[in-house]
Design a protein around this motif. Structure first.
Motif, PDB file in Angstrom:
ATOM      1  N   THR A 117     -31.306   2.773   4.473  1.00 18.77           N
ATOM      2  CA  THR A 117     -29.979   2.162   4.499  1.00 18.77           C
ATOM      3  C   THR A 117     -29.076   2.898   5.481  1.00 18.77           C
ATOM      4  OG1 THR A 117     -29.117   3.539   2.693  1.00 18.77           O
ATOM      5  CG2 THR A 117     -30.206   1.467   2.089  1.00 18.77           C
ATOM      6  N   GLY A 118     -28.179   2.156   6.095  1.00 15.57           N
ATOM      7  CA  GLY A 118     -27.235   2.755   7.031  1.00 15.57           C
ATOM      8  C   GLY A 118     -26.210   1.731   7.465  1.00 15.57           C
ATOM      9  N   ARG A 119     -25.263   2.205   8.246  1.00 15.38           N
ATOM     10  CA  ARG A 119     -24.207   1.310   8.711  1.00 15.38           C
ATOM     11  C   ARG A 119     -23.670   1.796  10.042  1.00 15.38           C
ATOM     12  NH1 ARG A 119     -18.926   3.482   8.106  1.00 15.38           N
ATOM     13  NH2 ARG A 119     -18.949   5.424   6.898  1.00 15.38           N
ATOM     14  N   THR A 120     -22.918   0.910  10.694  1.00 18.22           N
ATOM     15  CA  THR A 120     -22.112   1.289  11.851  1.00 18.22           C
ATOM     16  C   THR A 120     -20.762   0.624  11.707  1.00 18.22           C
ATOM     17  OG1 THR A 120     -22.067   1.501  14.265  1.00 18.22           O
ATOM     18  CG2 THR A 120     -22.813  -0.608  13.399  1.00 18.22           C
ATOM     19  N   GLY A 121     -19.707   1.325  12.172  1.00 13.99           N
ATOM     20  CA  GLY A 121     -18.368   0.761  12.094  1.00 13.99           C
ATOM     21  C   GLY A 121     -17.746   0.923  10.721  1.00 13.99           C
ATOM     22  N   LYS A 122     -16.975  -0.064  10.315  1.00 12.65           N
ATOM     23  CA  LYS A 122     -16.229   0.007   9.063  1.00 12.65           C
ATOM     24  C   LYS A 122     -17.125  -0.309   7.874  1.00 12.65           C
ATOM     25  CE  LYS A 122     -11.979  -1.690   6.876  1.00 12.65           C
ATOM     26  NZ  LYS A 122     -10.720  -2.443   7.095  1.00 12.65           N
ATOM     27  N   GLY A 123     -17.108   0.566   6.893  1.00  7.58           N
ATOM     28  CA  GLY A 123     -17.911   0.355   5.696  1.00  7.58           C
ATOM     29  C   GLY A 123     -17.077  -0.216   4.570  1.00  7.58           C
ATOM     30  N   VAL A 124     -17.174   0.389   3.390  1.00  7.63           N
ATOM     31  CA  VAL A 124     -16.363  -0.021   2.240  1.00  7.63           C
ATOM     32  C   VAL A 124     -15.110   0.848   2.290  1.00  7.63           C
ATOM     33  CG1 VAL A 124     -16.276  -0.271  -0.266  1.00  7.63           C
ATOM     34  CG2 VAL A 124     -18.413  -0.692   0.957  1.00  7.63           C
ATOM     35  N   ALA A 125     -14.067   0.298   2.851  1.00  4.58           N
ATOM     36  CA  ALA A 125     -12.884   1.081   3.208  1.00  4.58           C
ATOM     37  C   ALA A 125     -11.658   0.172   3.243  1.00  4.58           C
ATOM     38  CB  ALA A 125     -13.104   1.732   4.583  1.00  4.58           C
ATOM     39  N   PRO A 126     -10.437   0.768   3.248  1.00  2.71           N
ATOM     40  CA  PRO A 126     -10.161   2.203   3.181  1.00  2.71           C
ATOM     41  C   PRO A 126     -10.147   2.736   1.747  1.00  2.71           C
ATOM     42  CG  PRO A 126      -8.122   0.987   3.496  1.00  2.71           C
ATOM     43  CD  PRO A 126      -9.222  -0.024   3.506  1.00  2.71           C
ATOM     44  N   PHE A 127     -10.978   3.745   1.510  1.00  2.00           N
ATOM     45  CA  PHE A 127     -11.009   4.490   0.256  1.00  2.00           C
ATOM     46  C   PHE A 127     -11.058   5.971   0.585  1.00  2.00           C
ATOM     47  CE2 PHE A 127     -12.718   0.437  -1.356  1.00  2.00           C
ATOM     48  CZ  PHE A 127     -11.941   0.279  -2.488  1.00  2.00           C
ATOM     49  N   ARG A 128     -10.647   6.799  -0.356  1.00  4.67           N
ATOM     50  CA  ARG A 128     -10.805   8.236  -0.222  1.00  4.67           C
ATOM     51  C   ARG A 128     -12.117   8.610  -0.915  1.00  4.67           C
ATOM     52  NH1 ARG A 128      -7.459  12.695   0.378  1.00  4.67           N
ATOM     53  NH2 ARG A 128      -6.416  11.388   1.932  1.00  4.67           N
ATOM     54  N   TYR A 129     -13.025   9.154  -0.132  1.00  2.00           N
ATOM     55  CA  TYR A 129     -14.285   9.666  -0.665  1.00  2.00           C
ATOM     56  C   TYR A 129     -14.181  11.186  -0.810  1.00  2.00           C
ATOM     57  CZ  TYR A 129     -16.183   5.021   0.178  1.00  2.00           C
ATOM     58  OH  TYR A 129     -16.401   3.658   0.150  1.00  2.00           O
ATOM     59  N   ALA A 130     -15.120  11.791  -1.505  1.00  2.00           N
ATOM     60  CA  ALA A 130     -15.055  13.227  -1.793  1.00  2.00           C
ATOM     61  C   ALA A 130     -14.966  14.050  -0.514  1.00  2.00           C
ATOM     62  CB  ALA A 130     -16.264  13.650  -2.616  1.00  2.00           C
ATOM     63  N   ARG A 131     -14.040  14.989  -0.486  1.00  2.00           N
ATOM     64  CA  ARG A 131     -13.867  15.874   0.667  1.00  2.00           C
ATOM     65  C   ARG A 131     -14.590  17.194   0.470  1.00  2.00           C
ATOM     66  NH1 ARG A 131      -7.672  15.295  -0.664  1.00  2.00           N
ATOM     67  NH2 ARG A 131      -8.762  15.576  -2.649  1.00  2.00           N
ATOM     68  N   THR A 132     -14.586  17.680  -0.774  1.00  2.20           N
ATOM     69  CA  THR A 132     -15.244  18.941  -1.126  1.00  2.20           C
ATOM     70  C   THR A 132     -15.853  18.773  -2.515  1.00  2.20           C
ATOM     71  OG1 THR A 132     -13.364  19.908  -2.293  1.00  2.20           O
ATOM     72  CG2 THR A 132     -13.412  20.174   0.125  1.00  2.20           C
ATOM     73  N   PRO A 133     -16.668  19.744  -2.967  1.00  2.00           N
ATOM     74  CA  PRO A 133     -17.211  19.678  -4.336  1.00  2.00           C
ATOM     75  C   PRO A 133     -16.132  19.619  -5.413  1.00  2.00           C
ATOM     76  CG  PRO A 133     -18.432  21.262  -3.024  1.00  2.00           C
ATOM     77  CD  PRO A 133     -17.257  20.849  -2.197  1.00  2.00           C
ATOM     78  N   MET A 134     -14.904  19.985  -5.061  1.00  3.56           N
ATOM     79  CA  MET A 134     -13.808  19.915  -6.035  1.00  3.56           C
ATOM     80  C   MET A 134     -13.521  18.466  -6.437  1.00  3.56           C
ATOM     81  SD  MET A 134     -12.834  22.982  -6.710  1.00  3.56           S
ATOM     82  CE  MET A 134     -11.191  22.777  -7.397  1.00  3.56           C
ATOM     83  N   ASP A 135     -13.812  17.522  -5.529  1.00  6.92           N
ATOM     84  CA  ASP A 135     -13.622  16.098  -5.849  1.00  6.92           C
ATOM     85  C   ASP A 135     -14.843  15.609  -6.630  1.00  6.92           C
ATOM     86  OD1 ASP A 135     -11.215  16.096  -4.404  1.00  6.92           O
ATOM     87  OD2 ASP A 135     -12.274  15.667  -2.532  1.00  6.92           O
ATOM     88  N   SER A 136     -15.068  16.190  -7.771  1.00 11.69           N
ATOM     89  CA  SER A 136     -16.329  16.005  -8.489  1.00 11.69           C
ATOM     90  C   SER A 136     -16.531  14.607  -9.049  1.00 11.69           C
ATOM     91  CB  SER A 136     -16.429  17.026  -9.628  1.00 11.69           C
ATOM     92  OG  SER A 136     -15.333  16.868 -10.517  1.00 11.69           O
TER      93      SER A 136
END
Length: 530
Positions: A117-136
């Motif tokens: 699986t893969g993509r190019t360009g815009k995916g499922v967005a705009p969302f904030r995805y995890a930036r660090t392990p703190m965003d558990s």
């Protein structure tokens, strides 16, 4: 004689490898960003050329009544990958909020079932995805798959073939080709081609060097007939054609490599055109999108199907096609359309598909305390009913913002300065900044254009009912008219039942204002208290 025999053995070996690679169908999912249903060559549009879409529609199955999950990108794309209404997906169904781990997309299940699986360009967005392990609690990667967008156009270089400023520098086709040749290995693939076109900004008047003419425009009834609007519409067409060009190259490449016939090609858009009364509105031009699917070895082609299709139906269809279990996903609201795809019928194939549903909450930051404009819709073959749950709010956003750098100083009403110039970020910010928006707002007092201003920004009644078969531009509100009372009542009852069944917080509570409480990770504007 030995050489031909050796050559035959080589050919047999290649065929064997191809057979093992193609035991399951590939899937190429192509989605444009902000394109209404009417704007393809196949649909009869004369000012845009879409040979790739037209080929998929002609050789495959064209759905004339496909409805996005929402008239905005993030909630609509959320619906695609989860098979659930955006109001079921908590933060993961709301524009510019966070994607939570528990909302597992079908893409993950395909990967677990042996797909690359893969993509190019815009995916499922705009969302904030995890930036660090703190965003558990957040998902770490885009719900459409790992991005492959490294191959890009270089401005002013010989290979920069882009037809307008504002078009993304991502070379979608070359990234797809790289994925197929260097990433997927011997696995079947699911690839998400997410163009960033025709999302704004556009290069103004790019149509002039792209062979277009103002007289070729076909204006929706909610647009004033003026050269500024006509030119804006043609600039939009230029970007649709860019999306289609890269799709055309992908199809040609798959054909050359012998993989096209084992590839399910799906082409659509996430919501309607980025113009007043379209995108971020539940009218037909906001949620009715193009949709075609091609897989001749399984789906009889050259068919136009009028059955109502919801974005909630895409995930269960793809999972059934790939013989992939839904285990791991939250309960899916949509229903597979595989029986329709395999049928040889045209027109209405499954009469039991009487309705589709969609809606919206927040779009841009456009009201006091970042509040949205909640709407729910139900669409039958002939009628569209919209429920505006907060009719006291401005549908396109508040008419004034608080001036930047001040506590309570307001910009001029409607965002029109002393020179009569409209500033798009000062008012009605659920409408994308554009020449069309500014023209309509700047001319709001003129007798010729006030009608279009009101259509775009004026407050609306709680219920709106349209006969979209006779009134595709949704201009004549039939709600409350005695001759349509039975239709209105039936649609209200059916809509409410579906919202209760799907546990819409706006209806079943206990926190009916839950959607306005989610954190927004995009810039926030300040508005006065209503």
């Amino acid at each position: 004689m030995k050489k031909p025999i050796t050559f035959l053995v080589v050919l047999t070996s290649i065929a064997s490898i191809a057979g093992s690679k193609n035991s399951k169908p590939n899937i190429l999912f192509a989605i444009s960003d902000d394109q209404s249903f009417a704007h393809t060559g196949f649909a009869g549009c004369n000012f845009v050329k879409t040979p790739a879409f037209d080929r998929v529609a002609r050789e495959g199955v064209y759905f004339s009544n496909c409805y996005a999950g929402s008239p905005g990108c993030a909630p609509s794309r959320s619906t695609i990958v989860t098979g659930r209404y955006h109001w079921q997906n908590e933060q993961s169904g709301q524009h510019a909020s966070s994607w939570m781990k528990n909302h597992v997309p079908f893409v993950d299940l395909l990967e677990a079932n042996g797909y690359a699986t893969g993509r190019t360009g815009k995916g499922v967005a705009p969302f904030r995805y995890a930036r660090t392990p703190m965003d558990s609690l957040w998902r770490a990667t885009d719900a459409a798959g790992i991005e492959h967008s490294q191959i890009r156009y270089q401005k002013c270089s010989l290979n920069d073939e882009r037809t307008a400023e504002g078009i993304s520098d991502i070379n979608y086709f070359e990234n797809f080709k790289y994925f197929v040749e260097h990433v997927r290995g011997d696995k079947p693939f699911f690839f998400w081609y997410g163009a960033k076109e025709p999302h704004r900004d556009y290069e103004r008047d790019s149509w002039k060097r792209n062979g277009k003419k103002l007289e070729d425009d076909e204006l929706p009834g909610f647009f004033p007939d003026h050269e500024i609007v006509r030119g804006d519409l043609l600039d939009y067409a230029v970007e649709i054609e860019w999306f289609d060009l890269h799709l055309q190259r992908m199809l040609a490449y798959l054909e050359e490599t012998g993989e096209l016939e084992n590839t399910i090609v799906i082409v659509t858009s996430d919501n309607g055109m980025p113009f007043p009364r379209a995108k971020a509105n539940c009218y037909d031009y906001g949620v009715h999108v193009p949709f075609a699917i091609r897989f001749p070895k399984e789906f009889p082609g050259n068919r136009i199907v009028s059955d109502l299709l919801s974005f909630t139906d895409l995930a269960p269809t793809i999972l059934e096609l790939t013989r992939t279990s839904t285990k791991g996903m939250l309960p899916i609201s949509g229903v597979s359309i595989l029986n329709i795809l395999k049928s040889k019928k045209e027109g209405t194939v499954n009469p039991s598909r009487e309705y589709v549903f969609a809606g919206r909450e927040r779009h841009s930051s456009s009201r006091y305390m970042n509040r949205g404009y909640p709407q729910r819709l139900i669409r039958s073959k002939d009628f569209l009913l919209i429920w505006n749950l907060k009719p006291d709010r401005w549908p396109a956003g508040a008419p004034q913002v608080i001036k930047s750098g001040t506590k309570n100083e307001l910009v001029p009403m409607f965002g029109i300065d002393e020179q009569g110039k409209h500033h798009a970020e000062w008012a009605f910010t659920d409408i994308d900044a554009s020449p069309s928006k500014s023209f309509i707002v700047e001319n709001w007092q003129g007798a010729k254009f006030r009608y279009f201003f009101d259509l775009a920004v004026a407050k609306r009644p709680e219920y709106e009912l349209f006969n979209v078969k006779e009134d595709p531009f949704c201009l004549d509100n039939l709600a409350g008219k005695p001759e349509y009372a039975c239709v209105e009542q039936e649609m209200k009852i059916t809509l409410l039942a579906e919202l209760k069944k799907s546990a819409d917080p706006r209806i079943v509570g206990p926190e009916k204002e839950l959607f306005d409480s989610y954190i927004r990770y995009s810039p926030i504007r300040e508005f006065p208290r209503p």
